[in-house]
Motif scaffolding. Structure first.
Motif, PDB file in Angstrom:
ATOM      1  N   GLU A 103       0.899  -1.165   0.000  1.00  0.00           N
ATOM      2  CA  GLU A 103       0.000   0.000   0.000  1.00  0.00           C
ATOM      3  C   GLU A 103       0.931   1.207   0.000  1.00  0.00           C
ATOM      4  OE1 GLU A 103      -2.029   3.360   0.666  1.00  0.00           O
ATOM      5  OE2 GLU A 103      -0.607   2.704   2.178  1.00  0.00           O
TER       6      GLU A 103
ATOM      7  N   PHE B  79       3.156   5.154   2.087  1.00  0.00           N
ATOM      8  CA  PHE B  79       3.952   4.892   3.277  1.00  0.00           C
ATOM      9  C   PHE B  79       5.450   5.131   2.994  1.00  0.00           C
ATOM     10  CE2 PHE B  79       5.273   1.832   6.750  1.00  0.00           C
ATOM     11  CZ  PHE B  79       4.511   2.358   7.780  1.00  0.00           C
TER      12      PHE B  79
ATOM     13  N   GLY C 197       5.883  -2.491   5.214  1.00  0.00           N
ATOM     14  CA  GLY C 197       6.184  -1.948   6.545  1.00  0.00           C
ATOM     15  C   GLY C 197       5.287  -2.552   7.596  1.00  0.00           C
TER      16      GLY C 197
ATOM     17  N   ASN D 184       4.106  -4.649  10.732  1.00  0.00           N
ATOM     18  CA  ASN D 184       4.594  -5.100  12.031  1.00  0.00           C
ATOM     19  C   ASN D 184       4.396  -6.602  12.174  1.00  0.00           C
ATOM     20  OD1 ASN D 184       5.341  -5.317  14.730  1.00  0.00           O
ATOM     21  ND2 ASN D 184       3.332  -4.641  15.474  1.00  0.00           N
TER      22      ASN D 184
ATOM     23  N   THR E 108      -4.011  -0.674  10.357  1.00  0.00           N
ATOM     24  CA  THR E 108      -2.645  -0.537  10.881  1.00  0.00           C
ATOM     25  C   THR E 108      -2.601  -0.594  12.403  1.00  0.00           C
ATOM     26  OG1 THR E 108      -2.814   1.877  10.985  1.00  0.00           O
ATOM     27  CG2 THR E 108      -1.965   0.940   8.929  1.00  0.00           C
TER      28      THR E 108
ATOM     29  N   LEU F 121      -2.319   7.182   4.159  1.00  0.00           N
ATOM     30  CA  LEU F 121      -1.620   8.094   5.066  1.00  0.00           C
ATOM     31  C   LEU F 121      -1.555   9.511   4.495  1.00  0.00           C
ATOM     32  CD1 LEU F 121      -0.667   7.372   7.794  1.00  0.00           C
ATOM     33  CD2 LEU F 121      -0.145   5.389   6.436  1.00  0.00           C
TER      34      LEU F 121
ATOM     35  N   TYR G  40       9.294  -4.631  11.389  1.00  0.00           N
ATOM     36  CA  TYR G  40       8.698  -4.909  10.086  1.00  0.00           C
ATOM     37  C   TYR G  40       9.208  -6.250   9.550  1.00  0.00           C
ATOM     38  CZ  TYR G  40       7.612   0.159   9.835  1.00  0.00           C
ATOM     39  OH  TYR G  40       7.157   1.432  10.056  1.00  0.00           O
TER      40      TYR G  40
HETATM   41  N1  ARG Z   1       3.587  -0.512  10.648  1.00  0.00           N
HETATM   42  C1  ARG Z   1       2.168  -0.343  10.637  1.00  0.00           C
HETATM   43  C2  ARG Z   1       1.480  -1.676  10.707  1.00  0.00           C
HETATM   44  O1  ARG Z   1       2.107  -2.690  10.604  1.00  0.00           O
HETATM   45  C3  ARG Z   1       1.697   0.450   9.443  1.00  0.00           C
HETATM   46  C4  ARG Z   1       2.037  -0.136   8.119  1.00  0.00           C
HETATM   47  C5  ARG Z   1       1.393   0.622   6.961  1.00  0.00           C
HETATM   48  N2  ARG Z   1       1.968   0.259   5.715  1.00  0.00           N
HETATM   49  C6  ARG Z   1       1.624   0.731   4.515  1.00  0.00           C
HETATM   50  N3  ARG Z   1       2.267   0.298   3.476  1.00  0.00           N
HETATM   51  N4  ARG Z   1       0.655   1.595   4.383  1.00  0.00           N
HETATM   52  O2  ARG Z   1       0.301  -1.758  10.880  1.00  0.00           O
END
Ligand code: ARG
Length: 235
Positions: free
Chosen positions: A17, A20, A76, A78, A128, A152, A197
């Motif tokens: 997505e 980010f 990204g 978690n 998220t 975001l 991550y």
């Molecule tokens: N680190 C957060 C999670 O794991 C946000 C990740 C959002 N990543 C993105 N590509 N929009 O929930």
């Protein structure tokens, strides 16, 4: 060392997505680019696979993985989240991050999460860890509304426009937004969590997890990882 020509290589579909930055973003031609994309590409080069990228909503990534529409999530994400661990398998951690409260630069009343009040709206991206925090605050009666949005970019726009009092988001990503529009947004207070991550794959796909982990180890050893982190954080 595979001898196969590039056209014979397995091509994995990598979902993300891309609002980010610097992990997942788009270039001027709307191609999906970012640190996550360069890392998984480098891992693929090391392990003999090719990748192609797909743009999905963040909360659509795990369902797409489970449905087999994509092979890898690079977003990204978690990996310490227990609900996610029930649904997918994760690679080793490739980045340590933290959630922070962001407010507008000129805000003098919100100095930490404790200063949020029951008349406030707070935004985060759908699905998220930030959204879970915002929902917790709402459930505890500490804020008026959890504003859960797809991107975001929209969260940050609403913050700057004064539609919401705060955004809860990952620190390096909020920093990237601050860089794009200096003097508009700042982070306040202490970190709300610590997260790691990881790349996600379908539950039980041990072979792909091993490839990703081996590739990650190699690109850390040969300097590629550091070079890419440096590149994306100094753009
Ligand atoms: N680190 C957060 C999670 O794991 C946000 C990740 C959002 N990543 C993105 N590509 N929009 O929930």
């Amino acid at each position: 060392g595979s001898d196969k020509s590039s056209s014979d290589k397995t091509v994995y579909k990598v979902g993300t997505e891309p609002t980010f930055p610097p992990f997942d973003t788009t270039d001027e031609d709307q191609n999906i680019v970012g640190l996550d994309m360069d890392l998984i590409k480098a891992i693929g080069e090391d392990q003999g696979f090719d990748v192609e990228f797909e743009n999905l909503s963040f909360d659509g990534l795990i369902p797409a993985l489970k449905a087999g529409n994509i092979d890898i999530v690079a977003a990204g994400m978690n990996k310490d989240d227990e609900d996610r661990q029930k649904e997918v398998d994760f690679s080793d951690s490739y980045y340590e991050s933290k959630l922070f409260v962001a407010v507008t630069e000129d805000n003098t009343t919100i100095k930490s999460v404790e200063d949020l009040t029951p008349d406030m709206k707070v935004a985060a991206q759908t699905g998220t860890t930030g959204a879970s925090k915002v929902q917790e605050l709402k459930d505890a009666g500490k804020i008026k509304e959890a504003v859960i949005l797809d991107g975001l970019d929209t969260c940050m726009m609403k913050l700057i426009n004064g539609d919401v009092s705060a955004v809860i988001n990952d620190k390096p990503v909020t920093e990237a937004y601050i860089k794009k529009q200096p003097d508009k947004i700042k982070m306040v207070g202490e970190a709300l969590n610590a997260e790691n991550y990881g790349f996600a794959v379908q539950k039980g796909n041990a072979e792909l997890v091993e490839k990703i982990n081996n590739g990650l180890k190699h690109i850390k050893e040969n300097g590629t990882y550091d070079k890419l982190v440096d590149e994306w954080f100094n753009k």
